[in-house]
Design an enzyme around this catalytic site. Structure first.
Site, PDB file in Angstrom:
ATOM      1  N   ASP A 200       0.986  -1.339  -0.004  1.00  0.00           N
ATOM      2  CA  ASP A 200       0.090   0.024   0.041  1.00  0.00           C
ATOM      3  C   ASP A 200       1.014   1.284  -0.068  1.00  0.00           C
ATOM      4  OD1 ASP A 200      -1.650   2.154   0.503  1.00  0.00           O
ATOM      5  OD2 ASP A 200      -2.770   1.123   2.141  1.00  0.00           O
ATOM      6  N   LYS A 226      -3.713  12.001  -3.650  1.00  0.00           N
ATOM      7  CA  LYS A 226      -2.881  12.371  -2.360  1.00  0.00           C
ATOM      8  C   LYS A 226      -1.549  12.959  -2.886  1.00  0.00           C
ATOM      9  CE  LYS A 226      -4.757   8.630   0.217  1.00  0.00           C
ATOM     10  NZ  LYS A 226      -5.695   9.407   1.425  1.00  0.00           N
TER      11      LYS A 226
HETATM   12  N1  C6P Z   1      -6.270   7.452   3.695  1.00  0.00           N
HETATM   13  C1  C6P Z   1      -6.634   9.209   5.078  1.00  0.00           C
HETATM   14  O1  C6P Z   1      -7.131  10.334   5.365  1.00  0.00           O
HETATM   15  P1  C6P Z   1      -8.239   6.027  -1.219  1.00  0.00           P
HETATM   16  O2  C6P Z   1      -9.417   6.623  -0.485  1.00  0.00           O
HETATM   17  O3  C6P Z   1      -8.573   4.898  -2.089  1.00  0.00           O
HETATM   18  O4  C6P Z   1      -7.864   7.096  -2.358  1.00  0.00           O
HETATM   19  O5  C6P Z   1      -7.172   5.664  -0.441  1.00  0.00           O
HETATM   20  C2  C6P Z   1      -7.099   4.676   0.576  1.00  0.00           C
HETATM   21  C3  C6P Z   1      -6.026   4.610   1.282  1.00  0.00           C
HETATM   22  C4  C6P Z   1      -5.406   3.430   1.448  1.00  0.00           C
HETATM   23  N2  C6P Z   1      -3.950   3.321   2.327  1.00  0.00           N
HETATM   24  C5  C6P Z   1      -3.826   4.443   2.956  1.00  0.00           C
HETATM   25  C6  C6P Z   1      -2.631   4.020   3.624  1.00  0.00           C
HETATM   26  C7  C6P Z   1      -4.459   5.298   2.967  1.00  0.00           C
HETATM   27  O6  C6P Z   1      -4.129   6.563   4.040  1.00  0.00           O
HETATM   28  C8  C6P Z   1      -5.586   5.599   2.277  1.00  0.00           C
HETATM   29  C9  C6P Z   1      -6.473   7.106   2.375  1.00  0.00           C
HETATM   30  C10 C6P Z   1      -7.064   8.865   3.738  1.00  0.00           C
HETATM   31  O7  C6P Z   1      -5.970   8.760   5.849  1.00  0.00           O
HETATM   32  C11 C6P Z   1      -8.493   8.984   3.341  1.00  0.00           C
HETATM   33  S1  C6P Z   1      -9.431   7.916   4.326  1.00  0.00           S
END
Ligand code: C6P
Length: 408
Positions: A200, A226
């Site tokens: 991840d 991000k």
């Molecule tokens: N964390 C946070 O505020 P998505 O939602 O699919 O773009 O990313 C998911 C995700 C997966 N792994 C990690 C380590 C993450 O931090 C995140 C997304 C955000 O921490 C939104 S919940």
């Protein structure tokens, strides 16, 4: 070191005031980052000058749009040192990357009794798809624990990672503790028992060099939004032999080679996994984000964030009753999740907002992590290339005002 003032000029949203005379102090990049002008312009240019579907038209703007979209894929491949752009699958976000692998690879390769190893510090995106797969298949999910200071506890790794382990998926950087996990070591250990690995990279790819060939991981997923890119576009990287052997995740246009009323055959990777019209403007925007970060230099980005994190942990330690969760700055990315006495994180975040400071409060989609700490929520400040030490000072001053409001 980055010239933060120059960087700030690239982000139009940072010029905004939240209330008259109160500038935006954006400390929530870990949830979703702000976008530099170059990304906004790349997307606007696509809509103004190239707007057409990709991989379909033979007319000029469709070919130009296809070229721009596929060039973005190549840029992403270069960014993570993937051997070939065909190994870069455009998905909606990191979450979709995990679901794609859990369905496509998981359905074909996981059987009853097999083990899937995760860690206790995972985001729900790297938990729930595997739990669902395990439930469908009668497989077992096991978890590598973390220590009280938010580091992975590797003392029992040999017991948890065995010949029964078919997949080991873990986060490179925790979105709550900020812990930078020893990814290469974990992947090497998984390979030694023949397990497939997935990383991840949602909180690592935006902030530090990610090199998939050096890591030697089988799969890796991250989100564009991000890392200065738009929402609606994410990346799944996979090793070619695995991607080629996997069945498609979704059916529809673009992912096929030939369709008859009796059935269909599949396109080559990456398109085999990209059914329907893709997120074209978003892909092009992500390409511009990759250019932007590459121009800053990912080593510079990481070094600047390490400096900010050390500064922030020092400054936050001045606030009585405040505890930052996770390891010391040297082992951490630009994330500080904290509690302040017994105050509810939502109350803290609401009061910080009055000073224009944007932080996230809640479980940050990591409920098992919080449960193990005996918490339901934390307040989280996260830093990026445009964050200044003055903003961290403003956070600390605002937290002192929060203490005063609650008469602490
Ligand atoms: N964390 C946070 O505020 P998505 O939602 O699919 O773009 O990313 C998911 C995700 C997966 N792994 C990690 C380590 C993450 O931090 C995140 C997304 C955000 O921490 C939104 S919940």
């Amino acid at each position: 070191m980055l010239d933060v003032n120059q960087v700030r000029a690239d982000f139009p949203i940072l010029q905004q005031e939240m209330y008259p005379g109160v500038p935006l102090v954006f400390l929530d990049s870990a949830a979703s980052s702000q976008k530099p002008t170059a990304v906004l312009q790349a997307m606007e240019h696509y809509y103004r000058a190239l707007n057409a579907n990709v991989h379909r038209g033979v007319y000029r703007i469709s070919e130009e749009a296809t070229h721009a979209f596929e060039l973005a894929r190549q840029k992403v491949a270069n960014f993570i040192n993937a051997p070939d752009a065909a190994q870069i699958i455009f998905v909606r976000n990191a979450t979709e990357g995990f679901n794609l692998v859990a369905y496509s690879w998981g359905e074909a390769n996981i059987q009853a009794g097999d083990e899937i190893l995760l860690t206790e510090m995972e985001h729900h995106a790297n938990l729930v798809p595997w739990q669902m797969l395990a439930q469908r298949k009668g497989a077992v999910v096991r978890y590598l624990p973390f220590t009280p200071d938010g580091l992975l506890d590797l003392s029992n790794l040999d017991e948890l990672l065995t010949e029964r382990t078919k997949l080991f998926s873990f986060t490179a950087v925790s979105n709550v503790f900020g812990t930078i996990n020893p990814a290469r070591r974990l992947i090497a250990a998984a390979k030694a028992v023949g397990a497939v690995t997935m990383v991840d990279a949602a909180q690592s790819a935006p902030h530090m060099v990610v090199n998939v060939q050096e890591l030697d991981c089988d799969f890796l997923a991250f989100s564009g939004h991000k890392m200065c890119g738009p929402t609606g576009i994410g990346i799944l990287y996979g090793k070619r032999h695995l991607l080629e052997a996997m069945p498609p995740f979704m059916g529809g246009g673009d992912m096929i080679r030939r369709v008859t009323l009796e059935g269909a055959t599949w396109n080559d990777i990456p398109w085999k996994f990209e059914a329907g019209t893709p997120a074209i403007a978003e892909g092009i925007g992500l390409g511009a984000a990759v250019d932007y970060l590459t121009n800053l230099g990912m080593d510079n980005v990481h070094a600047y964030e390490q400096f900010l994190t050390s500064y922030a942990l020092e400054a936050l330690s001045e606030v009585p009753g405040l505890k930052v969760w996770g390891p010391p700055a040297a082992q951490k990315g630009g994330v500080a999740a904290f509690t302040l006495d017994n105050l509810h994180p939502h109350d803290i975040a609401e009061l910080l907002d009055k000073d224009g400071i944007a932080v996230r409060a809640g479980h940050h989609c990591a409920m098992p992590l919080h449960k193990k700490l005996g918490l339901s929520a934390t307040t989280r400040a996260s830093f990026y290339v445009h964050t200044t030490t003055a903003e961290i000072d403003a956070l600390v001053a605002s937290l002192q005002r929060v203490r005063a409001v609650f008469r602490l």
